[in-house]
Scaffold this motif. Structure first.
Motif, PDB file in Angstrom:
ATOM      1  N   UNK A  17       4.062 -10.743   5.085  1.00  0.00           N
ATOM      2  CA  UNK A  17       3.183 -11.739   4.470  1.00  0.00           C
ATOM      3  C   UNK A  17       3.439 -13.159   4.945  1.00  0.00           C
ATOM      4  N   UNK A  18       4.684 -13.526   5.142  1.00  0.00           N
ATOM      5  CA  UNK A  18       4.934 -14.897   5.584  1.00  0.00           C
ATOM      6  C   UNK A  18       4.604 -15.093   7.060  1.00  0.00           C
ATOM      7  N   UNK A  19       4.511 -13.994   7.806  1.00  0.00           N
ATOM      8  CA  UNK A  19       3.981 -14.103   9.163  1.00  0.00           C
ATOM      9  C   UNK A  19       2.481 -14.364   9.113  1.00  0.00           C
ATOM     10  N   UNK A  20       1.831 -13.713   8.153  1.00  0.00           N
ATOM     11  CA  UNK A  20       0.382 -13.818   8.044  1.00  0.00           C
ATOM     12  C   UNK A  20      -0.044 -15.136   7.395  1.00  0.00           C
ATOM     13  N   UNK A  21       0.695 -15.549   6.392  1.00  0.00           N
ATOM     14  CA  UNK A  21       0.348 -16.769   5.653  1.00  0.00           C
ATOM     15  C   UNK A  21       1.597 -17.619   5.465  1.00  0.00           C
ATOM     16  N   UNK A  22       2.084 -18.216   6.544  1.00  0.00           N
ATOM     17  CA  UNK A  22       3.367 -18.938   6.489  1.00  0.00           C
ATOM     18  C   UNK A  22       3.337 -20.205   5.653  1.00  0.00           C
ATOM     19  N   UNK A  23       2.144 -20.686   5.327  1.00  0.00           N
ATOM     20  CA  UNK A  23       2.064 -21.874   4.486  1.00  0.00           C
ATOM     21  C   UNK A  23       2.142 -21.541   3.004  1.00  0.00           C
ATOM     22  N   UNK A  24       2.046 -20.256   2.695  1.00  0.00           N
ATOM     23  CA  UNK A  24       1.994 -19.849   1.292  1.00  0.00           C
ATOM     24  C   UNK A  24       3.204 -19.007   0.895  1.00  0.00           C
TER      25      UNK A  24
END
Ligand code: F3S
Length: 80
Positions: A17-24
């Motif tokens: 998930x943090x690869x996909x949405x690293x700002x969140x």
């Protein structure tokens, strides 16, 4: 509107998930994901520009640990 939080009881620290949405999303010291925006409380609205990434992370989580809501989550989630 979009609110999100991670159920750390079911997250397996797969690391997607943090690869996909690293700002969140980011990972705690155990590799479990949490929402950066509000320390995984699910009470801070996801900024518009990140919402597509969050949807992708939601779809991509193998354990369905990412939760989405149009309203703020009331229950306090465990954070890392
Ligand atoms: Fe955990 Fe799912 Fe992210 S298993 S690390 S919440 S993609």
């Amino acid at each position: 509107r979009m609110y999100t939080l991670v159920d750390q009881d079911t997250c397996i620290a797969c690391g997607a998930c943090a690869d996909t949405a690293p700002d969140v999303f980011a990972y705690d010291e155990e590799g479990l994901s949490f929402v950066i925006l509000d320390h995984n409380q699910g009470i801070t609205e996801v900024p518009e520009e990140f919402q597509d990434d969050v949807e992708d992370a939601y779809d991509g989580c193998p354990t369905e640990s990412i939760q989405l809501s149009e309203e703020p989550f009331k229950k306090l989630a465990k954070s890392g």
